[in-house]
Design a protein around this motif. Structure first.
Motif, PDB file in Angstrom:
ATOM      1  N   ALA A  30       0.813  -1.213   0.000  1.00  0.00           N
ATOM      2  CA  ALA A  30       0.000   0.000   0.000  1.00  0.00           C
ATOM      3  C   ALA A  30       0.850   1.267   0.000  1.00  0.00           C
ATOM      4  O   ALA A  30       0.442   2.299  -0.533  1.00  0.00           O
ATOM      5  N   PHE A  31       2.045   1.194   0.582  1.00  0.00           N
ATOM      6  CA  PHE A  31       2.894   2.378   0.699  1.00  0.00           C
ATOM      7  C   PHE A  31       3.901   2.519  -0.447  1.00  0.00           C
ATOM      8  O   PHE A  31       4.485   3.582  -0.622  1.00  0.00           O
ATOM      9  N   TRP A  32       4.109   1.455  -1.210  1.00  0.00           N
ATOM     10  CA  TRP A  32       5.219   1.408  -2.165  1.00  0.00           C
ATOM     11  C   TRP A  32       5.230   2.611  -3.113  1.00  0.00           C
ATOM     12  O   TRP A  32       6.260   3.246  -3.324  1.00  0.00           O
ATOM     13  N   TYR A  33       4.097   2.926  -3.697  1.00  0.00           N
ATOM     14  CA  TYR A  33       4.015   4.041  -4.648  1.00  0.00           C
ATOM     15  C   TYR A  33       3.217   5.225  -4.100  1.00  0.00           C
ATOM     16  O   TYR A  33       2.971   6.193  -4.831  1.00  0.00           O
ATOM     17  N   ALA A  34       2.799   5.146  -2.860  1.00  0.00           N
ATOM     18  CA  ALA A  34       1.906   6.175  -2.321  1.00  0.00           C
ATOM     19  C   ALA A  34       2.536   7.573  -2.352  1.00  0.00           C
ATOM     20  O   ALA A  34       1.869   8.546  -2.713  1.00  0.00           O
ATOM     21  N   ALA A  35       3.822   7.675  -1.990  1.00  0.00           N
ATOM     22  CA  ALA A  35       4.464   8.997  -1.952  1.00  0.00           C
ATOM     23  C   ALA A  35       4.500   9.673  -3.322  1.00  0.00           C
ATOM     24  O   ALA A  35       4.062  10.820  -3.459  1.00  0.00           O
ATOM     25  N   PRO A  36       5.012   9.016  -4.387  1.00  0.00           N
ATOM     26  CA  PRO A  36       4.988   9.677  -5.695  1.00  0.00           C
ATOM     27  C   PRO A  36       3.579   9.906  -6.240  1.00  0.00           C
ATOM     28  O   PRO A  36       3.343  10.869  -6.968  1.00  0.00           O
ATOM     29  N   LEU A  37       2.635   9.052  -5.871  1.00  0.00           N
ATOM     30  CA  LEU A  37       1.258   9.274  -6.323  1.00  0.00           C
ATOM     31  C   LEU A  37       0.667  10.522  -5.670  1.00  0.00           C
ATOM     32  O   LEU A  37      -0.122  11.247  -6.280  1.00  0.00           O
ATOM     33  N   ILE A  38       1.073  10.787  -4.432  1.00  0.00           N
ATOM     34  CA  ILE A  38       0.632  12.005  -3.745  1.00  0.00           C
ATOM     35  C   ILE A  38       1.328  13.229  -4.331  1.00  0.00           C
ATOM     36  O   ILE A  38       0.684  14.237  -4.656  1.00  0.00           O
ATOM     37  N   ALA A  39       2.651  13.141  -4.473  1.00  0.00           N
ATOM     38  CA  ALA A  39       3.438  14.295  -4.898  1.00  0.00           C
ATOM     39  C   ALA A  39       3.342  14.576  -6.397  1.00  0.00           C
ATOM     40  O   ALA A  39       3.378  15.735  -6.815  1.00  0.00           O
ATOM     41  N   TRP A  40       3.225  13.522  -7.220  1.00  0.00           N
ATOM     42  CA  TRP A  40       3.245  13.700  -8.673  1.00  0.00           C
ATOM     43  C   TRP A  40       1.870  13.571  -9.317  1.00  0.00           C
ATOM     44  O   TRP A  40       1.591  14.220 -10.321  1.00  0.00           O
ATOM     45  N   GLN A  41       1.012  12.730  -8.754  1.00  0.00           N
ATOM     46  CA  GLN A  41      -0.330  12.563  -9.325  1.00  0.00           C
ATOM     47  C   GLN A  41      -1.385  13.356  -8.560  1.00  0.00           C
ATOM     48  O   GLN A  41      -2.570  13.317  -8.899  1.00  0.00           O
ATOM     49  N   GLU A  42      -0.947  14.026  -7.481  1.00  0.00           N
ATOM     50  CA  GLU A  42      -1.822  14.880  -6.670  1.00  0.00           C
ATOM     51  C   GLU A  42      -3.011  14.119  -6.079  1.00  0.00           C
ATOM     52  O   GLU A  42      -4.120  14.642  -5.938  1.00  0.00           O
ATOM     53  N   MET A  43      -2.768  12.865  -5.721  1.00  0.00           N
ATOM     54  CA  MET A  43      -3.809  12.056  -5.086  1.00  0.00           C
ATOM     55  C   MET A  43      -3.869  12.337  -3.587  1.00  0.00           C
ATOM     56  O   MET A  43      -2.886  12.746  -2.979  1.00  0.00           O
ATOM     57  N   GLY A  44      -5.023  12.088  -3.012  1.00  0.00           N
ATOM     58  CA  GLY A  44      -5.137  12.120  -1.565  1.00  0.00           C
ATOM     59  C   GLY A  44      -4.462  10.902  -0.961  1.00  0.00           C
ATOM     60  O   GLY A  44      -4.142   9.948  -1.686  1.00  0.00           O
ATOM     61  N   VAL A  45      -4.272  10.905   0.341  1.00  0.00           N
ATOM     62  CA  VAL A  45      -3.554   9.809   1.000  1.00  0.00           C
ATOM     63  C   VAL A  45      -4.268   8.472   0.788  1.00  0.00           C
ATOM     64  O   VAL A  45      -3.651   7.477   0.390  1.00  0.00           O
ATOM     65  N   GLY A  46      -5.565   8.438   1.040  1.00  0.00           N
ATOM     66  CA  GLY A  46      -6.318   7.193   0.896  1.00  0.00           C
ATOM     67  C   GLY A  46      -6.308   6.663  -0.524  1.00  0.00           C
ATOM     68  O   GLY A  46      -6.110   5.458  -0.750  1.00  0.00           O
ATOM     69  N   LYS A  47      -6.504   7.544  -1.492  1.00  0.00           N
ATOM     70  CA  LYS A  47      -6.519   7.127  -2.901  1.00  0.00           C
ATOM     71  C   LYS A  47      -5.144   6.623  -3.332  1.00  0.00           C
ATOM     72  O   LYS A  47      -5.044   5.627  -4.060  1.00  0.00           O
ATOM     73  N   ALA A  48      -4.082   7.294  -2.881  1.00  0.00           N
ATOM     74  CA  ALA A  48      -2.718   6.884  -3.234  1.00  0.00           C
ATOM     75  C   ALA A  48      -2.405   5.503  -2.674  1.00  0.00           C
ATOM     76  O   ALA A  48      -1.805   4.660  -3.358  1.00  0.00           O
ATOM     77  N   ILE A  49      -2.817   5.252  -1.451  1.00  0.00           N
ATOM     78  CA  ILE A  49      -2.606   3.953  -0.819  1.00  0.00           C
ATOM     79  C   ILE A  49      -3.365   2.864  -1.583  1.00  0.00           C
ATOM     80  O   ILE A  49      -2.840   1.775  -1.834  1.00  0.00           O
ATOM     81  N   PHE A  50      -4.595   3.171  -1.965  1.00  0.00           N
ATOM     82  CA  PHE A  50      -5.423   2.219  -2.718  1.00  0.00           C
ATOM     83  C   PHE A  50      -4.769   1.858  -4.054  1.00  0.00           C
ATOM     84  O   PHE A  50      -4.619   0.680  -4.392  1.00  0.00           O
ATOM     85  N   TYR A  51      -4.371   2.879  -4.815  1.00  0.00           N
ATOM     86  CA  TYR A  51      -3.775   2.638  -6.130  1.00  0.00           C
ATOM     87  C   TYR A  51      -2.425   1.923  -6.016  1.00  0.00           C
ATOM     88  O   TYR A  51      -2.091   1.077  -6.850  1.00  0.00           O
ATOM     89  N   SER A  52      -1.661   2.268  -4.990  1.00  0.00           N
ATOM     90  CA  SER A  52      -0.364   1.629  -4.785  1.00  0.00           C
ATOM     91  C   SER A  52      -0.540   0.135  -4.519  1.00  0.00           C
ATOM     92  O   SER A  52       0.140  -0.706  -5.122  1.00  0.00           O
ATOM     93  N   PHE A  53      -1.456  -0.197  -3.626  1.00  0.00           N
ATOM     94  CA  PHE A  53      -1.676  -1.597  -3.259  1.00  0.00           C
ATOM     95  C   PHE A  53      -2.043  -2.436  -4.488  1.00  0.00           C
ATOM     96  O   PHE A  53      -1.464  -3.505  -4.730  1.00  0.00           O
ATOM     97  N   PHE A  54      -2.985  -1.941  -5.282  1.00  0.00           N
ATOM     98  CA  PHE A  54      -3.451  -2.735  -6.415  1.00  0.00           C
ATOM     99  C   PHE A  54      -2.473  -2.701  -7.586  1.00  0.00           C
ATOM    100  O   PHE A  54      -2.448  -3.633  -8.402  1.00  0.00           O
ATOM    101  N   ALA A  55      -1.639  -1.655  -7.660  1.00  0.00           N
ATOM    102  CA  ALA A  55      -0.591  -1.636  -8.683  1.00  0.00           C
ATOM    103  C   ALA A  55       0.439  -2.720  -8.402  1.00  0.00           C
ATOM    104  O   ALA A  55       0.859  -3.450  -9.314  1.00  0.00           O
ATOM    105  N   VAL A  56       0.845  -2.844  -7.137  1.00  0.00           N
ATOM    106  CA  VAL A  56       1.810  -3.876  -6.760  1.00  0.00           C
ATOM    107  C   VAL A  56       1.186  -5.265  -6.941  1.00  0.00           C
ATOM    108  O   VAL A  56       1.841  -6.189  -7.442  1.00  0.00           O
ATOM    109  N   ARG A  57      -0.062  -5.394  -6.549  1.00  0.00           N
ATOM    110  CA  ARG A  57      -0.744  -6.691  -6.707  1.00  0.00           C
ATOM    111  C   ARG A  57      -0.847  -7.074  -8.182  1.00  0.00           C
ATOM    112  O   ARG A  57      -0.627  -8.238  -8.546  1.00  0.00           O
ATOM    113  N   ARG A  58      -1.157  -6.107  -9.022  1.00  0.00           N
ATOM    114  CA  ARG A  58      -1.307  -6.379 -10.459  1.00  0.00           C
ATOM    115  C   ARG A  58       0.023  -6.773 -11.094  1.00  0.00           C
ATOM    116  O   ARG A  58       0.063  -7.576 -12.022  1.00  0.00           O
ATOM    117  N   ALA A  59       1.124  -6.196 -10.562  1.00  0.00           N
ATOM    118  CA  ALA A  59       2.463  -6.500 -11.093  1.00  0.00           C
ATOM    119  C   ALA A  59       3.199  -7.480 -10.182  1.00  0.00           C
ATOM    120  O   ALA A  59       4.429  -7.436 -10.079  1.00  0.00           O
TER     121      ALA A  59
END
Length: 262
Positions: free
Chosen positions: A156-185
Motif C-alpha cells: 500500500a505504501f510502495w508508490y503512495a508517496a509519488p502518487l501524492i506528490a506527482w499525481q496529486e492524489m489524496g492519502v487514501g486514494k494513493a494507498i489504494f492505487y499503490s496496493f493494487f498496482a503492486v498486486r497487479r504486477a
C-alpha cells in the motif's frame, strides 16, 4: 496501469544500475546526506526513534526527483534531499509517514503472538539481543511473522508517496492505487525482490567472505562488505523510479534548473 510480465522486475534492476552509473558520486552524496540526517535525528530522545519512519515519504521523493533529473540529463544537487519538504503536498506526505509508523508498530506488536513479546522487548532495548536470547525464544519466527504482517502495508505504501506528490492524489486514494498496482504486477515484483535479495544480500556476503579467506583476515570481509552494501543500497533506491514509470507512466517535468542548483 498495464499488467507487466515477470521479466519487467529484472528490467527495473538494470535500469536502476543505469541511472546510478550516470551520476554515482551525486547519488551517493544524496544518500549519505540522508543517512547523516537520520543519525542526527536519532540523537533526540523518543521522537528521534519515530521521526525517521514518519519522514520516509518525504525523503523517498528526494531520490525519485534525483532519478527524474538524471533521466532529463540534468545535474543532481544535494539540496534535492529536501525537495519533499518544499512540495505543496508536504502535509499529505507527513500523514502518509504517520501511517508508515502505525503499520510498523502493528507489525512489530503482532510478533508477540509468536514469541510472547521477546522481539518487541529486544527492538525497544528492554533486553539485550544475544545468541542465547535468540536460541531460547521464537524470536526468529516472530520476526518472519512480523514481516508477513507488514507485506500488505508495504504494498500500500510502495508508490503512495509519488502518487501524492506527482499525481496529486489524496492519502487514501494513493494507498489504494499503490496496493493494487503492486498486486497487479506481482510477478514482476517477485523477480524484482529475488534479484535484490541475490544482488544486495547474498552476493556481497559471498564476495566479502572470499576476499576475507584470501587475505586471511575476518576484518577484511567487513571492510569489503560495507562499501559494497552501501553502493547497492543507493542503486536499489534508483530502481524504485523505473518501477514507478513502468506502471504509471512518465513522471512530471523535472524541477527548473534554478531550483535544482540553488
Amino acid at each position: 496501469m498495464e499488467k507487466l510480465p515477470a521479466k519487467t522486475g529484472w528490467l527495473w534492476v538494470t535500469e536502476g544500475f543505469a541511472l546510478f552509473r550516470k551520476q554515482p558520486a551525486e547519488l551517493s552524496t544524496l544518500f549519505f546526506g540522508y543517512m547523516f540526517l537520520m543519525l542526527a535525528l536519532g540523537i533526540i530522545p523518543v521522537i528521534g526513534q519515530l521521526m525517521p519512519l514518519i519522514l520516509v515519504p518525504l525523503f523517498s521523493m528526494s531520490f525519485m526527483h534525483a532519478c527524474l533529473q538524471i533521466e532529463a540529463g540534468k545535474k543532481v544537487y544535494p539540496n534535492l534531499l529536501l525537495v519533499g519538504f518544499r512540495s505543496p503536498f508536504v502535509r499529505n506526505l507527513i500523514k502518509l509517514g504517520s501511517l508508515y509508523l502505525l503499520a510498523a508498530i502493528i507489525a512489530i506488536g503482532a510478533s508477540a503472538l509468536v514469541d510472547g513479546g521477546v522481539f518487541v522487548q529486544a527492538i525497544t532495548g528492554q533486553i539485550a539481543i544475544d545468541a542465547e536470547t535468540v536460541r531460547n525464544s521464537n524470536m526468529t519466527l516472530a520476526m518472519m511473522f512480523s514481516a508477513l504482517v507488514y507485506i500488505p502495508a508495504a504494498m500500500a505504501f510502495w508508490y503512495a508517496a509519488p502518487l501524492i506528490a506527482w499525481q496529486e492524489m489524496g492519502v487514501g486514494k494513493a494507498i489504494f492505487y499503490s496496493f493494487f498496482a503492486v498486486r497487479r504486477a506481482s510477478k514482476a515484483f517477485l523477480i524484482y525482490g529475488l534479484a535484490w535479495v541475490t544482488i544486495g544480500m547474498i552476493l556481497p556476503v559471498i564476495v566479502s567472505s572470499i576476499f576475507g579467506m584470501l587475505l586471511n583476515s575476518p576484518n577484511a570481509s567487513i571492510f569489503i562488505l560495507l562499501p559494497i552494501s552501501l553502493v547497492l543500497t543507493v542503486i536499489m533506491y534508483c530502481s524504485f523510479y523505473p518501477s514507478y514509470t513502468h506502471l504509471f507512466g512518465p513522471a512530471p517535468d523535472p524541477l527548473p534548473a534554478k531550483i535544482s542548483a540553488d
